[in-house]
Write an enzyme that holds these catalytic residues in place. Structure first.
Site, PDB file in Angstrom:
ATOM      1  N   HIS A 141      54.698  50.280  43.489  1.00 32.60           N
ATOM      2  CA  HIS A 141      56.003  49.706  43.138  1.00 32.60           C
ATOM      3  C   HIS A 141      56.646  50.515  42.005  1.00 32.60           C
ATOM      4  CE1 HIS A 141      53.888  45.807  44.485  1.00 32.60           C
ATOM      5  NE2 HIS A 141      54.785  46.051  45.410  1.00 32.60           N
ATOM      6  N   GLN A 143      57.262  35.760  56.803  1.00 32.02           N
ATOM      7  CA  GLN A 143      56.679  36.974  57.382  1.00 32.02           C
ATOM      8  C   GLN A 143      55.158  36.923  57.471  1.00 32.02           C
ATOM      9  OE1 GLN A 143      58.348  39.402  54.106  1.00 32.02           O
ATOM     10  NE2 GLN A 143      56.473  40.573  54.228  1.00 32.02           N
ATOM     11  N   GLU A 161      56.865  54.423  51.920  1.00 31.17           N
ATOM     12  CA  GLU A 161      56.372  54.904  53.216  1.00 31.17           C
ATOM     13  C   GLU A 161      54.988  54.345  53.528  1.00 31.17           C
ATOM     14  OE1 GLU A 161      56.649  59.147  52.982  1.00 31.17           O
ATOM     15  OE2 GLU A 161      58.827  59.122  53.247  1.00 31.17           O
ATOM     16  N   LYS A 162      54.383  53.698  52.559  1.00 34.14           N
ATOM     17  CA  LYS A 162      53.108  53.010  52.801  1.00 34.14           C
ATOM     18  C   LYS A 162      53.287  52.021  53.968  1.00 34.14           C
ATOM     19  CE  LYS A 162      49.462  50.222  51.829  1.00 34.14           C
ATOM     20  NZ  LYS A 162      49.837  49.073  52.619  1.00 34.14           N
ATOM     21  N   ASP A 163      54.458  51.368  53.984  1.00 31.68           N
ATOM     22  CA  ASP A 163      54.798  50.443  55.072  1.00 31.68           C
ATOM     23  C   ASP A 163      55.839  51.141  55.946  1.00 31.68           C
ATOM     24  OD1 ASP A 163      53.391  47.890  54.009  1.00 31.68           O
ATOM     25  OD2 ASP A 163      54.487  48.683  52.306  1.00 31.68           O
ATOM     26  N   ARG A 209      47.437  43.583  48.172  1.00 34.78           N
ATOM     27  CA  ARG A 209      46.298  42.985  48.883  1.00 34.78           C
ATOM     28  C   ARG A 209      44.943  43.560  48.455  1.00 34.78           C
ATOM     29  NH1 ARG A 209      47.623  39.854  53.356  1.00 34.78           N
ATOM     30  NH2 ARG A 209      49.779  40.193  54.009  1.00 34.78           N
TER      31      ARG A 209
HETATM   32  P1  AMP Z   1      55.328  44.748  48.752  1.00 33.43           P
HETATM   33  O1  AMP Z   1      55.402  44.142  47.392  1.00 33.43           O
HETATM   34  O2  AMP Z   1      53.926  45.022  49.217  1.00 33.43           O
HETATM   35  O3  AMP Z   1      56.155  44.001  49.769  1.00 33.43           O
HETATM   36  O4  AMP Z   1      55.989  46.186  48.623  1.00 33.43           O
HETATM   37  C1  AMP Z   1      57.265  46.359  48.098  1.00 33.43           C
HETATM   38  C2  AMP Z   1      57.692  47.784  48.307  1.00 33.43           C
HETATM   39  O5  AMP Z   1      56.752  48.673  47.678  1.00 33.43           O
HETATM   40  C3  AMP Z   1      57.726  48.175  49.800  1.00 33.43           C
HETATM   41  O6  AMP Z   1      58.843  49.012  50.029  1.00 33.43           O
HETATM   42  C4  AMP Z   1      56.428  48.926  49.955  1.00 33.43           C
HETATM   43  O7  AMP Z   1      56.429  49.853  51.024  1.00 33.43           O
HETATM   44  C5  AMP Z   1      56.299  49.633  48.618  1.00 33.43           C
HETATM   45  N1  AMP Z   1      54.907  49.999  48.364  1.00 33.43           N
HETATM   46  C6  AMP Z   1      53.826  49.194  48.412  1.00 33.43           C
HETATM   47  N2  AMP Z   1      52.697  49.902  48.178  1.00 33.43           N
HETATM   48  C7  AMP Z   1      53.088  51.181  47.983  1.00 33.43           C
HETATM   49  C8  AMP Z   1      52.386  52.410  47.706  1.00 33.43           C
HETATM   50  N3  AMP Z   1      51.062  52.459  47.579  1.00 33.43           N
HETATM   51  N4  AMP Z   1      53.103  53.541  47.560  1.00 33.43           N
HETATM   52  C9  AMP Z   1      54.463  53.521  47.694  1.00 33.43           C
HETATM   53  N5  AMP Z   1      55.177  52.404  47.946  1.00 33.43           N
HETATM   54  C10 AMP Z   1      54.503  51.255  48.090  1.00 33.43           C
END
Ligand code: AMP
Length: 267
Positions: A33, A57, A143-145, A181
């Site tokens: 993040h 989701q 890009e992780k997701d 996670r």
């Molecule tokens: P989340 O809180 O998991 O929903 O993620 C929020 C944003 O952070 C999303 O755009 C994710 O793809 C990004 N994100 C999560 N983990 C990573 C990571 N390891 N590297 C880059 N971006 C990430």
């Protein structure tokens, strides 16, 4: 940092979105993040981060309930980063307005869309609502997701005429991609997840030299060696997410279950 709990407070605080970057998250702020936030800060004058764990989701109630949350720690990290605004809405604030919901095309029902029924419909619906509320034209996503990033870029980027910026995956030194996670993983699972990431990174590199990798065999081998259940292990091209298109840039996508935790990654 201004903490804004509803649309009224947000509209009062942010009058002009012209130079504001937006980083939507579900909290449990980690280095992944942080890299999105820093990219926004480099490109834009101000940055809004949202933290909202979207119930629609999650396809299992238990998964939603167990999702790691630590809002106090998140706030302290975001303050240190000098984030301008934190949007912290309640569920009813996001879902108050009636809005058309999204359905996926048949061709989009691949990877996580195939294995987590309703997940991306939930993601698109909440992002549609967030982008309607937070009127920033520059959104930073990881890009992780990758599948999520591509779907949102194609569908909502077009709808709102906004720039969805994809940022590279941030990894621990043991190669595991940072993820909220990961906090649910036992030490033994972290060791295995690291080994899997190292292997898949090598496999991707090898695939550039040798295009004939039998992924179904490899999947079977990984499942047996590490006692994991793999939802998918597939090469897909970056643009259209079609199978086995080695002509253009491609990625190796995986989703697997380890000790009750589902992890996704791509290389
Ligand atoms: P989340 O809180 O998991 O929903 O993620 C929020 C944003 O952070 C999303 O755009 C994710 O793809 C990004 N994100 C999560 N983990 C990573 C990571 N390891 N590297 C880059 N971006 C990430």
């Amino acid at each position: 940092m201004k903490i804004l709990k509803n649309v009224f407070e947000l509209n009062k605080a942010v009058k002009n979105y012209k130079n504001v970057g937006f980083v939507p998250t579900m909290g449990g702020i980690h280095k992944g993040h942080v890299s999105l936030i820093k990219t926004s800060q480099k490109n834009k004058k101000e940055t809004i981060v949202s933290i909202f764990v979207n119930p629609t989701q999650f396809n299992q109630k238990k998964d939603f309930k167990n999702y790691p949350r630590n809002i106090k720690k998140d706030i302290s990290i975001l303050k240190k980063l000098k984030v301008n605004y934190l949007f912290l809405p309640e569920t009813k604030e996001i879902y108050r307005k009636k809005m058309k919901s999204f359905k996926l095309n048949k061709s989009d029902k691949i990877l996580c869309a195939k294995h987590r029924k309703g997940h991306f419909e939930g993601v698109l619906n909440v992002m549609n609502r967030l982008l309607y509320i937070v009127k920033s034209k520059h959104v930073f996503m990881g890009e992780k997701d990758y599948q999520q990033y591509m779907l949102i870029k194609r569908i909502l980027g077009k709808k709102y005429k906004i720039n969805i910026v994809g940022c590279p995956t941030i990894r621990e030194s043991n190669k595991i991609a940072l993820s909220t996670r990961n906090k649910l993983l036992k030490k033994s699972s972290i060791k295995i997840a690291s080994k899997i990431a190292v292997r898949l990174d090598k496999l991707k590199k090898l695939s550039k030299k040798n295009k004939f990798i039998d992924l179904s065999k490899y999947k079977y081998k990984l499942e047996n060696k590490f006692k994991i259940k793999i939802d998918y292990l597939e090469f897909r091209d970056e643009k259209k997410m079609k199978l086995d298109n080695f002509k253009s840039k491609y990625r190796l996508f995986i989703a697997y279950h380890i000790n009750g935790v589902r992890l996704i990654d791509n290389f």
